[in-house]
Each structure stands twice: as C-alpha cells, then as structure tokens.
Design a protein around this motif. Structure first.
Motif, PDB file in Angstrom:
ATOM      1  N   GLU A 111     -25.787  93.054  91.410  1.00  0.00           N
ATOM      2  CA  GLU A 111     -25.479  93.556  92.750  1.00  0.00           C
ATOM      3  C   GLU A 111     -24.342  92.775  93.396  1.00  0.00           C
ATOM      4  O   GLU A 111     -23.425  93.367  93.994  1.00  0.00           O
ATOM      5  CB  GLU A 111     -26.736  93.474  93.617  1.00  0.00           C
ATOM      6  N   ILE A 112     -24.361  91.462  93.276  1.00  0.00           N
ATOM      7  CA  ILE A 112     -23.308  90.651  93.895  1.00  0.00           C
ATOM      8  C   ILE A 112     -21.956  90.917  93.240  1.00  0.00           C
ATOM      9  O   ILE A 112     -20.931  91.078  93.923  1.00  0.00           O
ATOM     10  CB  ILE A 112     -23.663  89.159  93.811  1.00  0.00           C
ATOM     11  N   GLU A 119     -20.912  94.593  94.447  1.00  0.00           N
ATOM     12  CA  GLU A 119     -20.686  94.853  95.863  1.00  0.00           C
ATOM     13  C   GLU A 119     -19.696  93.875  96.493  1.00  0.00           C
ATOM     14  O   GLU A 119     -18.911  94.256  97.357  1.00  0.00           O
ATOM     15  CB  GLU A 119     -22.022  94.817  96.613  1.00  0.00           C
ATOM     16  N   LYS A 120     -19.738  92.614  96.075  1.00  0.00           N
ATOM     17  CA  LYS A 120     -18.858  91.623  96.694  1.00  0.00           C
ATOM     18  C   LYS A 120     -17.515  91.497  95.983  1.00  0.00           C
ATOM     19  O   LYS A 120     -16.484  91.294  96.636  1.00  0.00           O
ATOM     20  CB  LYS A 120     -19.548  90.255  96.729  1.00  0.00           C
ATOM     21  N   TYR A 121     -17.530  91.630  94.644  1.00  0.00           N
ATOM     22  CA  TYR A 121     -16.299  91.370  93.886  1.00  0.00           C
ATOM     23  C   TYR A 121     -15.718  92.614  93.214  1.00  0.00           C
ATOM     24  O   TYR A 121     -14.633  92.540  92.635  1.00  0.00           O
ATOM     25  CB  TYR A 121     -16.561  90.284  92.841  1.00  0.00           C
ATOM     26  N   GLU A 159     -19.567  83.720  92.057  1.00  0.00           N
ATOM     27  CA  GLU A 159     -18.288  83.200  92.533  1.00  0.00           C
ATOM     28  C   GLU A 159     -17.551  82.470  91.413  1.00  0.00           C
ATOM     29  O   GLU A 159     -16.322  82.585  91.275  1.00  0.00           O
ATOM     30  CB  GLU A 159     -18.541  82.271  93.717  1.00  0.00           C
ATOM     31  N   HIS A 195     -16.168  85.052  89.026  1.00  0.00           N
ATOM     32  CA  HIS A 195     -15.000  85.707  89.613  1.00  0.00           C
ATOM     33  C   HIS A 195     -13.778  84.798  89.552  1.00  0.00           C
ATOM     34  O   HIS A 195     -12.653  85.272  89.334  1.00  0.00           O
ATOM     35  CB  HIS A 195     -15.306  86.096  91.058  1.00  0.00           C
ATOM     36  N   GLU A 254     -25.464  83.745  93.818  1.00  0.00           N
ATOM     37  CA  GLU A 254     -24.240  83.797  94.627  1.00  0.00           C
ATOM     38  C   GLU A 254     -23.184  82.818  94.107  1.00  0.00           C
ATOM     39  O   GLU A 254     -22.034  83.227  93.848  1.00  0.00           O
ATOM     40  CB  GLU A 254     -24.572  83.514  96.084  1.00  0.00           C
TER      41      GLU A 254
END
Length: 422
Positions: free
Chosen positions: A261-262, A265-267, A415, A418, A411
């Motif tokens: 999900e992270i 949705e975030k990256y 990061e 990414h 989280e």
C-alpha cells in the motif's frame, strides 16, 4: 579358429578327470568374475551428465525429507513451541533447503547482532547527529558561513529526499555524511561495519566490488505495463507476538500488505503482492516455481522482495523511529558458495546485482534511519536470489515483536526502497 580349438581341447580333455575338473573350475571362475564384477560395473556405469543429475536429485530428495520431518514436528508442537523449534533446526549436514528454511537459524547470532547494532559507536554517533540535524540544533544556535548548503544536503539525506546516486556523490565530495568515500570503498571497513558473515560461507573483495556497487544505477523503468515490484513470502505463515494465526492480516502476509500500500499510494509504484502460503516442507522449491510463473506472466517485474520475519527467542529487535517502536530489519544474501568453494549446482549469475542492491539499501538506511537495520547477513546457499538482479530477502523483526512494531517498519523500508529505485 579360437572357438574350434577350444572345442577340440574340451572334447579330448573331457575324457580325463584332471583336465575336466580344471576346465570346469576355470569356466566357473570366469563366469563368477563376469557376473560379480564386469556385469555389475556395466549395469551401474553412468555418464558424467547422468551422474550429476542423479546427485542433484538425491540432494533434493534429502532436502525434502528434512523439511517434511521438520513440518511433522511443527504439527506435533503447540503453535508457540514451533517458534522455539525453528531456532535449533540447523544440523551438521548443511543441506540447502534446511538452510533456506531458516527463518530462525540466523537467530543463533541474533542476540550478538542486536548488541552489536545497539553498541556500535558509528551507529550511535550517527543517530545522535541525525536527530540533532532534524531538530535544527546548533551548538551556538547559529549557522557558520559556508555550512548551510552542506547541512541542507545532509538534512535531505536524513529525510530521504536524496537519491542514492546523490548520496554517493555527496560522499565523494566530502559532505557531512555518516561515512566518507574512503570508508565506503574499504573492504575491511565495510565488511566489519555492515556485514555479518555466517561460518559456512565467505566473501572476497573480487565479489564485493565496492566502488562498482556504489556507482551502480539500480533505478527501475517505471513506464512498463503491469507490476514493477513483486512481494511474496517463502514462509507466509510466520507470526508475531500478538498474531492470530487464523487471521492472515496479522501474519507476515499482512505486513506485506502494508508495504504494498505504501509503495503504491505514496511512491506510485505498481506492486503485485502474492500471499500464497507454501507447504513448509517444500517452501523454497514451491516459492521458486511461483515467482518464475509471475515473472513470465508479468515481464515488467524488476524487483522481487521475499519478506520474512526472523526467529530470535529472548531478544527484542526494536528501535524508535519518529516516536514509534519499530521492528528492526535485516537484508539477507545467499552467496552460492561455502568456505570450500562455489556451489556449482546452485549458481547465481545475479549475485553481483543482489549484493549491490542490499549494500545500497543498507547504506541508505544507515544515513536515513540509523539503527533501523541490522548488519547484512551472508550465508552459503542461493535462496532463489538468482531469479532477478534486484532480489532481496528481508527479515522484519522476529516472533518477539508485536504486529504494530512490524507495521511501523514498513514506512522507513518503503522510503529506503524508493531511494534506490527512483
């Protein structure tokens, strides 16, 4: 002529007992010798290729038998007792699937690793420095002239705003990072500070090509159709301190859902999360088949993450990130070699990329979240890491962590990924 001569001798000699006895004895001895030696050698002869295949098949049968025996013990134990059984299942023969099905076998050194991480001077110094930088603390409350750009760059790294290539460029230019370029390209320094090497394997400078690995571009093509990242779990039934074994969302597969999900949705990555739970007795072979099927179905997959949790009874693998209790993680590499030499039947043509990937993630983690990662762990076997270059096996916490501590680790892990893949 030889046959006629022999027949004549036998015809004449048969009339005389000594000759007859001698001939009968000689023929009997010859026949016995042929049947017990020549015939046996003939029937059991194998070409080199067949012999190699038979040896490999025998090895696989042995590994499967060992896994089945362990699975039977799991069935006979209570659920929590099974975790303690994991920690002692390594045996002297060192066969591969037993070694691969080792969610717990790294725990033989887990307490030592945990203490090393907690007490390592460089890590603690880096954590204090990063915290001070985040809070904007200065010894005199003012920035000295010429320091602002360097400090901003360090703050960027701490916040994850810097790509890995930018991080390395900053290290080469001598900016305020945790480690200098000289340290990052020193084999002895790197292996001492960033690696834990199991006694059944080794690594050489010719394999850990530091300068090449640090400069290696591991960013992915994000314009491909379909998934770019695959998350799966060789041991999908692994649980935590407060898990409900009947609820997959509280097992390692549930933690994988959070990472998926992270990343999406975030990256903005396209992620495929496979939650198949394989039979423990054949988990690595079944997992390999599944990954191969998915790679064929989705050729755009460029990253494979095999997410586990370690087994470390008596320890609590946790750190604090942004005020949250967070499970520590560990990047794991199979070297496809023992201390006696390469495992030719377990060749890994992607070993260099595997090592570069885990090293870059480790160094990014050290800069961004000091104390979050344990030392990268090296063992002898392959662990299916030959399937793609950007393949990582990640141990997230252990059975002594809570589910929330595991979730909190996703989280910073996302990061870090990414940072390398962007």
């Amino acid at each position: 002529m030889a046959v006629l001569f022999l027949m004549c001798i036998m015809t004449v000699g048969w009339k005389y007992t000594p000759v007859r006895v001698h001939i009968k004895t000689s023929v009997s001895e010859w026949a016995a010798g042929f049947s017990l030696q020549s015939l046996k050698n003939f029937l059991t002869w194998r070409s080199p290729g067949i012999a190699l295949r038979e040896n490999a098949a025998a090895e696989e049968q042995l590994l499967e038998a060992e896994q089945q025996a362990y699975a039977l013990r799991l069935e006979n134990d209570t659920w929590k007792e099974a975790a303690n059984g994991n920690a002692v299942r390594e045996t002297a023969d060192g066969s591969e699937n037993q070694e691969e099905n080792r969610t717990a076998e790294t725990s033989e050194n887990a307490a030592e690793t945990d203490e090393t991480v907690k007490n390592e001077p460089d890590t603690e110094t880096g954590e204090d420095a990063a915290e001070a930088e985040k809070n904007g603390e200065e010894s005199n409350g003012e920035k000295k002239e010429g320091e602002e750009d360097d400090e901003n760059q360090t703050l960027q790294a701490s916040a994850g705003g810097m790509s890995f290539s930018e991080y390395i460029q900053a290290a080469r230019e001598g900016n305020q990072l945790l480690y200098s370029w000289g340290q990052l390209t020193d084999f002895d320094f790197v292996t001492e500070h960033f690696y834990q090497i199991h006694g059944n394997t080794t690594i050489y400078p010719s394999q850990l090509k530091l300068e090449e690995f640090l400069k290696k571009d591991l960013s992915i093509d994000r314009d491909t159709e379909g998934p770019q990242i695959l998350i799966y779990h060789t041991h999908g039934s692994e649980y935590f301190k407060d898990s409900d074994k009947d609820d997959p969302d509280t097992l390692i597969t549930g933690v994988g859902n959070v990472l998926e999900e992270i990343l999406e949705e975030k990256y903005g990555y396209n992620v495929y999360h496979d939650t198949t739970v394989f039979p423990y007795s054949s988990s690595y072979s079944r997992g390999r088949e599944k990954v191969q099927q998915l790679l064929e179905k989705y050729p755009g997959i460029q990253v494979v993450i095999d997410m586990h949790r370690d087994s470390a009874p008596g320890t609590h693998l946790v750190t604090e990130i942004d005020g949250k209790q967070t499970a520590q993680i560990m990047f794991f590499n199979g070297m496809s070699q023992t201390t006696d030499g390469p495992l030719t039947s377990r060749k890994n043509d992607n070993l260099s990329d595997n090592l570069a990937f885990s090293l870059q993630m480790k160094l990014a983690a050290e800069q961004m979240y000091p104390g979050f990662t344990r030392k990268n762990y090296l063992k002898a076997y392959r662990y299916n890491m030959d399937l793609v270059g950007r393949y990582t096996l990640i141990e997230v916490g252990a059975e002594t962590n809570t589910l929330q501590e595991e979730i909190n680790a996703m989280e910073p892990l996302a990061e870090i990924l990414h940072c390398i893949l962007q």
